[in-house]
Scaffold this active site. Structure first.
Site: not given
Lengths: 346, 346, 346, 346
Positions: D149-151
């Site tokens: 995921g991005c985070y």
């Protein structure tokens, strides 16, 4: 009808004082001070005031101004108010200083964080920290107000009830704050250019920002002990608004209702502080242009921390609005006179 | 104190009517109509109104509403007002329609440009086009107001004096307009998403935009002949604001002073129209949040054309503000009551 | 592998030349000239180049630079290139000047619009106007390129085919242009601050903008007669992008297909010019970061005008990208080498 | 030259995979899957690809696709990849899943945080978490990649060295993250409209965001014990970019050099991770459009905490770029092939 003078009227905070006072039924602006634009029409600098203000910018002669007005707002760089203020001025009119000069009681701490010598330490003790919701009674009788900083206003009001009620551990407070770009002022500097700020976010002043001791002082008063925090401000590509996201460890198991009750205890009669409904996160757009402070919180039962959030318009409750609120208290006007603007959205 | 109802209160224009009426000393809002959010708290949809509005959204029963209020605002899609309005409703209360239903006198023209059948052609003749600066007297006595479109308001007011005075050739008018995104409404459509609008500009509705005939009608009334224009709207990455840049050939050699005199002739006593100083270009930020219209012009002696410019806040003078201005005229209130907001900048 | 030097490497256009040349397989940058930041690490000024550029900023000694490189880019204020350039420099290396110094053949016209004396008029005749799609063959053999302005590039390419084919009346051309803020440069000026530009749009330089004679010259060459236009640029709150919306009267009745054929005649083999599908309006986001020019048109049968639209990235096709395209032509590289960036969206 | 298929090619992450693969010398895209736009030209949906992509959108038949391509990217909502994947598919081609389906090893944890049943738990164990800098060797041999995921990508890379080296206390980690709006996807929802996001900032998913367990897992692997964090994402008015500001208590007194050495130990040979110079704060603009991760830190001797900061482009290193990086590793291409885009600024 009282008379007001503004020193530093062409900065963003000064300009916002003008906007608010023009809509205030009991105040007349007599002096638009601006060292940079002396003798120019104020409405040529801020064309939103075209046909609404017909006055030229004046110098920053505070002594002369004190003879003409009932209240002086200084929306100026750190150190200027301290270098101009005198007992004679304070004997003639009230002064609301939007700079940091009189916010910190310990002059050494001020001089260390701000890196300048304080020119009027004799007035520090007398100055009242103008966080209206907390120091209301003292403000009413003050001659000199230290108008709180934007971050300290939002941070303190977001955290105050839980700290005062002993629900959080003062040594665990971390404040991650986000501000619109008007907080950086109207100085012509490369980092504030449109193309430098737009489409980006960054932290700045990490572990060194000057609002840190001011917040620590206020939180310390709330809990009766020294507080040391981490405070990290960020620059956000928007004009106005401050959002505070604060973290602290809970001192005991608490329910939503107990924490809510703590906020309500201090804020339920406050016109400007709105404790939002459960699970609604404050957002800066909902307070834009207004003097409101939207606060809320979320308990994390996994980590036994609470996340406290607050949103203000940095130019209103974070500067000019709170200054007017202070003025209202000092002169016995309705506290929200001139401050009934409804947040504009979108 | 009159009572008002809003049908379509959860669109951006409806929401702005709420903001303005909450600050109006003579009006109470009795009905927050919203087909999409029936029975939900209005302040849950627009959280800027938290603690300021305590009411649930209602349906759009205009007949029932007419029994309860003195004025109805319809901030609804094209066709809805026409489908609901009746003689009985108009006999009970005044109606200010923010849609295009009653703006165009030629029903065939309306049906052609809007692609829908008009359900209440019998009221078109009676309806008064609510461009207050031009039709003030008729508005005072109207039962039904066709509140002007955002682009037509800004375009007409920018061009009107020169056309009326015969200084420009009606056949040469080209209007290049730029609008903030709130003009596209609050519908959940991909082209209106943040990432689709941000960091870009485009034209849309080129040579086909529905505001074209409305502008042509108004300009035609001004010069007493049929007018055909080019009108090109553009979508700009900002929330609010319309800027019009209009071009026309001068009918004769004129000086700056002569053209300025034409603007002054029509606007010098108008509270909301500000003819700016020489060479100052209108910009939308200077009218944001207010009902002002900033206009100015530039003569190009090389091409013998004049460039006329105007800026408004599309949600205020371009929609809700003008609707309130119309209401003020209809009920005999001060024309600027509830509309004294000072433009907020930045 | 050729060697390149950049004078003015710390402006936005210079910085973009660096970005493009770093991705160019046949060029090595030897000189990052910047009068303002001499001896500072270039990657400290533009941190996007951290670890990608390891070089310090140099002064703007063009004569010394000419001994070291094959091509010099001058991305500098008006007048600087003209004041530095000599026959000796041109005998040693090629020069691509991104300023206006050599764009206008009539030195009197240049001096009138720019308000400065031209220091090297002897090179004006020789300089080739580097609009690659139109002057390709001349560019290949040039020593000195006058790299076109951002507005003239977008305007000329949008209008050229119709004017060249005689489909529009040269005396009726009106160009309404909109630019992102990077076009204003990186100078520390109040009007370019984030809070001054954001959430607003305005026209500037109305009837007086310096790109006017440049556009008029190019359009004049296309139609073989003198052309006088109205050109109005606007400042848009976005980083990059220029959109041109141009209006002209058609010289005869034409169909969509006929006009489309005119565009295709000139552009169908052009890699960088994309004539969009029917009714698709160019938008700046679709060319962002790339050297593409998106153009399209709309015939208005009512007014017998055509609306021509074009979109570019002002820093790429409007400055650095076109400069690299010129370099590619001059050195016999593939015309799109280093310029294959795909527009990034969103 | 390998062949690739994309399922979910019209979302923002899918669109970015297309942009990157078009510039990749060893890959050809054979399949633009999009349930919503079947049979429409891909370049009509994303007009930045006009004339660069000539293909229609296909359905999401993963089994059929597996016969045609060497690698499948699934840039789809949670649950879709798990519902389509089979042993047969994995025996024919490699799969890089950009959703969360295979990121969390504990299926119960996945089902609890995501609120859906996992349809293919049999592949969870095999799937390799595609954080290239940490799991490089495993990725090379994987058939199925769980693209981070991005985070989690930004958070893990910012914190990893200090946690791995035992310099920070795992129980004190607080992650305050800020994301551009493209992270919210291209779905037509009111909260993602331009006027709802612009000029505002808010937290969301406080104490409940689904990326929390993913981050906790990765940090847990780093320190060899279970980790529980606070993670608060915020929505920022910009298209792209994630900034992570993470806080943790130091386990001992450390100098700047010691902490710097910890970062360098893990990242000094990493092409995509840039440890910035002392006191330079990462900002999202400096990585925009690129696969870079900019990290840095600040020690606060007062509170004995360290503030760790990281910036990525959420669509590149946070999604499509990392997916391509994984593909490069899996197929033995240069790890940065197709990923050499230089950050574009402004």
């Amino acid at each position: 009808m009282i008379k007001a003078g503004i020193i530093g009227a062409t900065g963003y905070a000064g300009n916002e004082i003008v906007r608010l006072l023009l809509g205030h039924k009991d105040v007349e602006i007599k002096w638009f001070g601006s060292r940079s634009y002396i003798d120019q029409q104020y409405a040529d600098i801020y064309q939103n005031f075209f046909r609404l203000v017909d006055a030229k910018c004046m110098d920053d002669n505070m002594a002369a101004l004190a003879d003409e007005v009932d209240v002086i707002f200084t929306a100026t760089p750190q150190g200027l108010c301290a270098s101009l203020i005198t007992e004679e001025i304070l004997s003639k009119c009230k002064v609301i200083d939007l700079s940091a000069d009189f916010r910190i009681k310990d002059v050494k701490k001020y001089e260390k964080w701000y890196g300048i010598e304080h020119k009027a330490p004799q007035f520090i003790e007398e100055a009242v920290y103008g966080l209206c919701e907390i120091n209301r009674e003292d403000i009413k009788n003050a001659r000199l107000i230290a108008n709180p900083g934007c971050y300290p206003t939002c941070s303190t009001l977001s955290i105050y009830p839980l700290l005062k009620e002993g629900l959080i551990d003062p040594n665990t407070i971390i404040i991650d704050a986000k501000s619109g770009t008007s907080g950086a002022g109207r100085g012509a500097k490369v980092p504030n250019l449109y193309c430098e700020v737009n489409e980006s976010i960054k932290a700045y002043g990490v572990a060194t920002h000057r609002h840190t001791p001011e917040i620590e002082d206020q939180l310390g008063y709330a809990c009766g002990q020294e507080v040391m925090i981490n405070f990290t401000p960020h620059l956000v590509p928007m004009n106005r608004g401050i959002l505070v996201t604060a973290y602290a460890s809970l001192t005991k198991d608490v329910t939503y209702e107990e924490v809510k009750a703590a906020y309500d205890k201090y804020y339920k009669d406050e016109f400007f502080v709105r404790v939002l409904n459960k699970d609604v996160c404050p957002q800066t757009r909902n307070v834009e242009g207004s003097n409101f402070v939207d606060v809320n919180f979320k308990i994390d039962p996994r980590t036994k921390r609470v996340i406290m959030m607050g949103a203000i318009d940095n130019l209103v409750k974070g500067a000019a609005g709170q200054a007017v609120q202070n003025m209202n208290l000092m002169f016995g006007f309705d506290e929200n006179e001139g401050l009934k603007q409804i947040p504009m959205c979108p």
